[in-house]
Design an enzyme around this catalytic site. Structure first.
Site, PDB file in Angstrom:
ATOM      1  CE  LYS A 226      -1.699   1.619   4.073  1.00  0.00           C
ATOM      2  NZ  LYS A 226      -1.515   3.024   4.417  1.00  0.00           N
ATOM      3  CG  ASN A 227       2.181   2.773   3.533  1.00  0.00           C
ATOM      4  OD1 ASN A 227       1.045   3.180   3.240  1.00  0.00           O
ATOM      5  ND2 ASN A 227       2.522   2.453   4.770  1.00  0.00           N
TER       6      ASN A 227
ATOM      7  NE  ARG B 242       1.300  12.309   7.641  1.00  0.00           N
ATOM      8  CZ  ARG B 242       1.608  13.385   8.337  1.00  0.00           C
ATOM      9  NH1 ARG B 242       0.688  14.240   8.696  1.00  0.00           N
ATOM     10  NH2 ARG B 242       2.851  13.607   8.690  1.00  0.00           N
TER      11      ARG B 242
ATOM     12  CB  CYS C 238      -4.372   6.068  10.704  1.00  0.00           C
ATOM     13  SG  CYS C 238      -4.849   4.635   9.761  1.00  0.00           S
TER      14      CYS C 238
ATOM     15  NE  ARG D 285      -0.060   9.874  10.736  1.00  0.00           N
ATOM     16  CZ  ARG D 285      -0.381   9.010   9.791  1.00  0.00           C
ATOM     17  NH1 ARG D 285      -1.609   8.653   9.618  1.00  0.00           N
ATOM     18  NH2 ARG D 285       0.547   8.515   8.996  1.00  0.00           N
ATOM     19  N   PRO D 286       1.722  15.963  12.486  1.00  0.00           N
ATOM     20  CG  PRO D 286       3.531  16.915  13.621  1.00  0.00           C
ATOM     21  CD  PRO D 286       2.670  15.678  13.567  1.00  0.00           C
ATOM     22  CB  ILE D 287       2.177  18.673   7.385  1.00  0.00           C
ATOM     23  CG1 ILE D 287       1.374  19.956   7.630  1.00  0.00           C
ATOM     24  CG2 ILE D 287       1.257  17.488   7.209  1.00  0.00           C
ATOM     25  CD1 ILE D 287       0.606  20.414   6.397  1.00  0.00           C
ATOM     26  CG  ASP D 288       6.694  19.922  11.855  1.00  0.00           C
ATOM     27  OD1 ASP D 288       5.975  18.901  11.726  1.00  0.00           O
ATOM     28  OD2 ASP D 288       7.733  19.927  12.528  1.00  0.00           O
TER      29      ASP D 288
ATOM     30  CG  ASP E 129       2.460   0.797   9.787  1.00  0.00           C
ATOM     31  OD1 ASP E 129       2.170   1.706  10.580  1.00  0.00           O
ATOM     32  OD2 ASP E 129       2.750   1.001   8.595  1.00  0.00           O
TER      33      ASP E 129
ATOM     34  CB  ILE F 249       6.551   5.973  15.542  1.00  0.00           C
ATOM     35  CG1 ILE F 249       7.662   4.934  15.535  1.00  0.00           C
ATOM     36  CG2 ILE F 249       6.523   6.901  14.325  1.00  0.00           C
ATOM     37  CD1 ILE F 249       8.818   5.109  14.652  1.00  0.00           C
TER      38      ILE F 249
ATOM     39  NE  ARG G 160      -7.315   4.703   5.463  1.00  0.00           N
ATOM     40  CZ  ARG G 160      -6.505   5.221   6.371  1.00  0.00           C
ATOM     41  NH1 ARG G 160      -6.889   5.318   7.600  1.00  0.00           N
ATOM     42  NH2 ARG G 160      -5.321   5.652   6.034  1.00  0.00           N
TER      43      ARG G 160
END
Ligand code: EPZ
Length: 471
Positions: free
Chosen positions: A75-76, A145, A169, A174-177, A357, A379, A450
């Site tokens: 998937k990833n 994401r 998820c 889960r920031p995007i900085d 995961d 994590i 998903r």
């Protein structure tokens, strides 16, 4: 803050008891808020409410499973390859492509940008000879994401991109900085308003980026963005996941100049354009690992085919320590159900460490081991909340803090009605249902869909009693 600590020894036991009551009150309140927050998130952030709340899995547990199960494409890797295809005007053919909810969403996002997408059985063709739009659909972007990875190629090809803060998820903040910092280093102007951001760059310039924290999608996004940037980009403290090296290898075949992928330092020399070609996705290591744990819990004897055992070395080492019998072949694993499991503590880590995961199914495995094991998810801060659902089924798991739980086993599990909070927790609840006594009903199975293609049909072939009920 509510009372003064007494100095009188007579009151000490009462104070200790009061302290315990207060702590458990706040802990429970925290849990309730977490679940309420999750439900609001699902309703607000996905448009899949119908499938979320209407379809469910019904499982009758306790059957020994035997036979073969094939691992699908990762998937990833699929999500990132589909996004990277937008770098090229030529056709990318991606094979071993899993058709799951997340990959369907990224293809919809890509199509919505005016890019040609053709779907076949486990194959997709993407040709971005034109990118007609540079605003990503809000509703779709909120569902996963990985939508943020599209920002890089769209920016490189069109000079501008607008999108909503990505979803995904609910396993932590889960920031995007690190994405926004990285884009700025390429010379991009970043504007942020109302949960949307806008990136503008007439020309992308090679950059030196040090990731303060190892980030998988961050590394992939910056690597992809750098392919068409002018000059050299150096990514330091980069993630080393096999999906990253596989993507770099294919990009190089198409004319990119990437070296060091799979190590902490990746160098990319920008090129003017890249070509097309055919890429076979690597097998999904998380699926393979999940099936290995299933084998230990519910086999019989399960043969896992089309997998790469090298990609789950850490899990295999932990399973061996737990006493699970595994035979390894080149692209196969044979796992036998464990009669007696030993407790093994685990701390998740970036690749090649123990994958976060795989933490949820491993935590479930430990409920069947004799003794205590400490599970530490380093994590993500909300990835252990699902253990409440396992406790509801009869497990004895104590939450020490948001990153750590102690599992006390072995405990018999009983079928219950439960809700899948996220993808990996969801599949873990399916596994729990398969070993529990009685009937388990799992709702919100969009989360499981998903990441796992037709999972109930594949499990049925092993002898599992699992049904999808569409209301
Ligand atoms: C990828 O998420 C995977 N998703 C996740 O799999 C996986 O759990 C995770 O990597 C870790 O292995 C995809 O590849 C689509 P990160 P990603 O950026 O890339 C923090 C699944 O179930 N961070 O490596 O989003 C972040 O909060 C999914 O298949 C920042 O602080 O994860 C986390 O603590 C779930 N700022 C840490 O870094 C940022 O800008 C690592 O996250 C970005 C991340």
């Amino acid at each position: 803050m509510f009372y003064q600590k007494s100095k009188c020894p007579f009151f000490l036991p009462f104070e200790a008891a009061w302290q315990t009551i207060r702590l458990s009150f706040f802990k429970e309140l925290g849990r309730i808020l977490f679940w309420v927050d999750n439900i609001i998130f699902f309703r607000y952030n996905t448009n899949a409410c119908n499938s979320i709340f209407m379809s469910y899995f019904e499982i009758i547990g306790g059957k020994k499973l035997n036979g073969e199960i094939e691992v699908k494409g990762a998937k990833n890797a699929a999500l990132k390859a589909a996004a990277a295809a937008l770098l090229s005007r030529e056709k990318w053919i991606i094979t071993n492509f899993p058709f799951i909810e997340d990959t369907k969403r990224i293809l919809e996002l890509i199509e919505d940008l005016g890019v040609k997408v053709k779907r076949f059985d486990s194959k997709v063709e993407i040709q971005a000879d034109q990118i007609k739009k540079n605003r990503l659909d809000d509703e779709l972007a909120k569902k996963l994401r990985a939508s943020i990875i599209l920002a890089g190629p769209v920016l490189a090809r069109t000079g501008e991109v607008r999108m909503h803060h990505p979803g995904g998820c609910v396993i932590g903040k889960r920031p995007i900085d690190m994405f926004l910092d990285g884009f700025q280093k390429f010379g991009t102007k970043v504007k942020w308003e109302n949960a949307h951001f806008r990136l503008d760059a007439k020309k992308l310039k090679g950059a030196k980026i040090f990731f303060p924290k190892v980030t998988v999608t961050g590394t992939e996004t910056m690597m992809i963005t750098a392919v068409l940037a002018e000059g050299e980009t150096i990514l330091e403290n980069a993630a080393m996941e096999p999906e990253i090296s596989a993507l770099a290898e294919f990009l190089n075949k198409c004319g990119a100049k990437i070296s060091g992928a799979g190590t902490p330092t990746i160098r990319i020399r920008g090129v003017k354009k890249i070509g097309g070609g055919k890429m076979e996705l690597i097998p999904d290591r998380i699926e393979a690992g999940t099936f290995a744990i299933l084998g230990a819990l519910a086999g019989g004897k399960i043969k896992i085919t089309k997998c790469n055992p090298d990609h789950i070395r850490s899990l295999l080492a932990h399973l061996e320590k737990a006493g699970v019998k595994i035979e390894e072949k080149k692209n196969e694993l044979i796992v036998w159900g464990a009669k007696k499991l030993l407790p093994v503590s685990v701390a998740t880590h970036e690749y090649p460490g123990f994958a976060t995961d795989l933490q949820p199914p491993f935590t479930l495995l430990m409920t069947q081991a004799k003794g205590s094991s400490l599970i530490h998810d380093s994590i993500f801060e909300s990835r252990l909340m699902f253990t409440d659902a396992l406790n509801l089924m009869g497990a004895h798991i104590v939450m020490n803090d948001p990153h750590r739980v102690t599992v006390n086993g072995p405990t018999k599990l009983f079928g219950r009605k439960i809700v899948s909070p996220d993808l990996r927790a969801g599949i873990t609840l399916v596994l729990a249902g398969l070993i529990a006594e009685g009937k388990t009903k799992i709702e919100n199975i969009y989360q499981i869909d998903r990441g796992y293609e037709k999972i109930e049909e594949r499990l049925q072939k092993l002898g599992a009693q699992i049904k999808r009920i569409n209301k």
